[in-house]
Design a protein around this motif. Structure first.
Motif, PDB file in Angstrom:
ATOM      1  N   UNK A  40     -28.265  53.608 -21.393  1.00  0.00           N
ATOM      2  CA  UNK A  40     -29.510  54.358 -21.586  1.00  0.00           C
ATOM      3  C   UNK A  40     -29.607  55.036 -22.951  1.00  0.00           C
ATOM      4  N   UNK A  41     -28.480  55.459 -23.519  1.00  0.00           N
ATOM      5  CA  UNK A  41     -28.501  56.122 -24.818  1.00  0.00           C
ATOM      6  C   UNK A  41     -29.044  55.198 -25.909  1.00  0.00           C
ATOM      7  N   UNK A  42     -28.965  53.886 -25.696  1.00  0.00           N
ATOM      8  CA  UNK A  42     -29.511  52.929 -26.659  1.00  0.00           C
ATOM      9  C   UNK A  42     -30.943  52.509 -26.304  1.00  0.00           C
ATOM     10  N   UNK A  43     -31.471  53.057 -25.216  1.00  0.00           N
ATOM     11  CA  UNK A  43     -32.833  52.720 -24.825  1.00  0.00           C
ATOM     12  C   UNK A  43     -32.942  51.705 -23.706  1.00  0.00           C
ATOM     13  N   UNK A  44     -31.848  51.491 -22.971  1.00  0.00           N
ATOM     14  CA  UNK A  44     -31.852  50.519 -21.883  1.00  0.00           C
ATOM     15  C   UNK A  44     -31.884  51.235 -20.532  1.00  0.00           C
ATOM     16  N   UNK A  45     -32.275  50.534 -19.456  1.00  0.00           N
ATOM     17  CA  UNK A  45     -32.362  51.173 -18.139  1.00  0.00           C
ATOM     18  C   UNK A  45     -30.997  51.626 -17.625  1.00  0.00           C
ATOM     19  N   UNK A  64     -30.063  43.312  -4.923  1.00  0.00           N
ATOM     20  CA  UNK A  64     -30.918  42.360  -5.647  1.00  0.00           C
ATOM     21  C   UNK A  64     -31.831  43.104  -6.617  1.00  0.00           C
ATOM     22  N   UNK A  65     -32.428  44.180  -6.157  1.00  0.00           N
ATOM     23  CA  UNK A  65     -33.378  44.924  -6.993  1.00  0.00           C
ATOM     24  C   UNK A  65     -32.704  45.477  -8.243  1.00  0.00           C
ATOM     25  N   UNK A  66     -31.536  46.088  -8.088  1.00  0.00           N
ATOM     26  CA  UNK A  66     -30.828  46.640  -9.251  1.00  0.00           C
ATOM     27  C   UNK A  66     -30.320  45.524 -10.163  1.00  0.00           C
ATOM     28  N   UNK A  67     -29.877  44.437  -9.576  1.00  0.00           N
ATOM     29  CA  UNK A  67     -29.395  43.307 -10.380  1.00  0.00           C
ATOM     30  C   UNK A  67     -30.549  42.670 -11.148  1.00  0.00           C
ATOM     31  N   UNK A  68     -31.714  42.669 -10.562  1.00  0.00           N
ATOM     32  CA  UNK A  68     -32.879  42.095 -11.232  1.00  0.00           C
ATOM     33  C   UNK A  68     -33.257  42.896 -12.480  1.00  0.00           C
ATOM     34  N   UNK A  69     -33.098  44.200 -12.426  1.00  0.00           N
ATOM     35  CA  UNK A  69     -33.354  45.029 -13.612  1.00  0.00           C
ATOM     36  C   UNK A  69     -32.415  44.620 -14.749  1.00  0.00           C
ATOM     37  N   UNK A  70     -31.142  44.403 -14.412  1.00  0.00           N
ATOM     38  CA  UNK A  70     -30.174  43.951 -15.417  1.00  0.00           C
ATOM     39  C   UNK A  70     -30.599  42.601 -15.969  1.00  0.00           C
ATOM     40  N   UNK A  71     -30.932  41.669 -15.079  1.00  0.00           N
ATOM     41  CA  UNK A  71     -31.290  40.312 -15.496  1.00  0.00           C
ATOM     42  C   UNK A  71     -32.528  40.317 -16.383  1.00  0.00           C
ATOM     43  N   UNK A  72     -33.527  41.090 -16.025  1.00  0.00           N
ATOM     44  CA  UNK A  72     -34.750  41.182 -16.835  1.00  0.00           C
ATOM     45  C   UNK A  72     -34.438  41.741 -18.220  1.00  0.00           C
ATOM     46  N   UNK A  73     -33.545  42.718 -18.256  1.00  0.00           N
ATOM     47  CA  UNK A  73     -33.155  43.320 -19.532  1.00  0.00           C
ATOM     48  C   UNK A  73     -32.477  42.292 -20.424  1.00  0.00           C
ATOM     49  N   UNK A  74     -31.522  41.553 -19.867  1.00  0.00           N
ATOM     50  CA  UNK A  74     -30.804  40.539 -20.654  1.00  0.00           C
ATOM     51  C   UNK A  74     -31.752  39.447 -21.130  1.00  0.00           C
ATOM     52  N   UNK A  75     -32.585  38.971 -20.227  1.00  0.00           N
ATOM     53  CA  UNK A  75     -33.499  37.891 -20.575  1.00  0.00           C
ATOM     54  C   UNK A  75     -34.422  38.286 -21.723  1.00  0.00           C
TER      55      UNK A  75
END
Length: 349
Positions: free
Chosen positions: A94-99, A117-128
């Protein structure tokens, strides 16, 4: 056109580097072009030299620009990897601006597959959104020993129950696949029962490891949910009385490929961890891992830093093939698996 031996060997390497901006990344850009690297790995913190303020990550826009620039150097699109498990193993903070992210342990404690699934999807969307196509997660090690400093101690296991681990890991993978991000289950054949850290030295799990630690891997493989599996540097005398898992043909080819039936890409844990580097050295560990059945050698280049590591590893593998230490067909097998993975991910046609 048939690729050369050097072009094939380069595809078997995933290498870390210093620099946040294209202007700071001349060395890795040159390695991608000249050594035909198959992948890169990003970190946020500089480990080898703590006086340096940063490694590769400052902000979403900066990471996106960096990844785009490095992909442009590659004749075959790169695997662009990061360890974004959530919780303490979290490069996009988060300190770099990520969820904000949650650890496997926290999600396992809630034990709600939809929530994982919901929390993992946030990670996946961020990476993508950043152009990162490979998450070196999920951890499918069991919470198998209270004194484990690197799995239990960092909240990296979903549960002590292998079925719970498998269930949540499957949701993690499905969420990533929905956003075209590949995953890597780790650390085979199980690091959860260790009482020491392979970053620091050889770790022997002969007395503590149990067969049930294979169950999450078995479930994911059977369900077609393993893009990649990462080997552990643990020594398990019950599986191989001579070598740690990453260097063991008995473990990688015999157990993982033969008994468990995994035909995909096997990636090593960081080859610069002391469990490997202090015991075997590059000249032995690099060819021995490939001979054992590993396909991609990971050099985080962060525990220690060597701007020439890619060239050294390529040269060692080429010499190993030319001397007969590594059979040409082993290089071909791994090269074909890496290209197949990239094709599956839509990186190559």
């Amino acid at each position: 056109m048939t690729p050369s031996l050097r072009e094939k060997v380069g595809q078997l390497l995933m290498v870390g580097f210093r620099g946040c901006r294209p202007s700071e990344c001349g060395s890795i850009a040159r390695d991608i072009r000249e050594h035909h690297l198959g992948g890169i790995i990003l970190f946020d913190q500089e480990m080898a030299d703590r006086s340096l303020p940063r490694r590769n990550i400052e902000s979403p826009d900066q990471v996106r620009e960096l990844v785009r620039h490095l992909q442009a150097q590659a004749a075959i699109p790169l695997l662009t990897a990061i360890d974004q498990e959530g919780g303490r193993v979290n490069r996009l903070k988060p300190v770099y601006g990520f969820p904000e992210s949650f650890s496997h342990e926290e999600l396992g404690r809630v034990d709600d597959a939809a929530e994982t699934y919901r929390h993992s999807e946030v990670i996946a969307q961020t990476l993508s959104a950043l152009g990162l196509n490979l998450n070196l997660a999920p951890v499918v090690d069991l919470d198998a020993h209270p004194d484990n400093p690197i799995i239990k101690g960092k909240g990296r296991s979903f549960s002590s129950d292998p079925e719970v681990v498998a269930r949540h890991a499957a949701e993690f993978v499905r969420a990533h696949r929905a956003h075209h991000v590949m995953t890597c289950a780790k650390h085979f054949p199980g690091h959860g029962s260790a009482t020491a850290d392979t970053h620091l030295g050889l770790v022997d799990v002969t007395q503590t490891w149990r067969e049930r630690e294979l169950i999450p891997f078995q479930r994911l493989i059977a369900d077609g949910l393993c893009d990649m599996i990462m080997s552990a540097h643990v020594f398990n005398g019950r599986l191989d009385p001579r070598r740690p898992a990453t260097l063991s043909k008995e473990v990688i080819t015999g157990l993982l490929r033969g008994r468990l039936g995994f035909n995909g890409v096997v990636c090593s844990d960081d080859m610069e961890m002391k469990a490997i580097s202090s015991q075997y050295g590059l000249e032995n560990s690099v060819p021995d891992a490939i001979a054992a059945g590993v396909d991609v050698l990971c050099f985080g280049n962060n525990l220690s830093y060597d701007p020439t590591i890619a060239g050294k590893a390529c040269d060692i593998l080429v010499r190993a093939v030319e001397s007969g230490r590594v059979l040409p067909r082993r290089i071909d097998e791994s090269y074909d698996r890496v290209v197949a993975l990239k094709r599956k991910a839509g990186l190559v046609s």
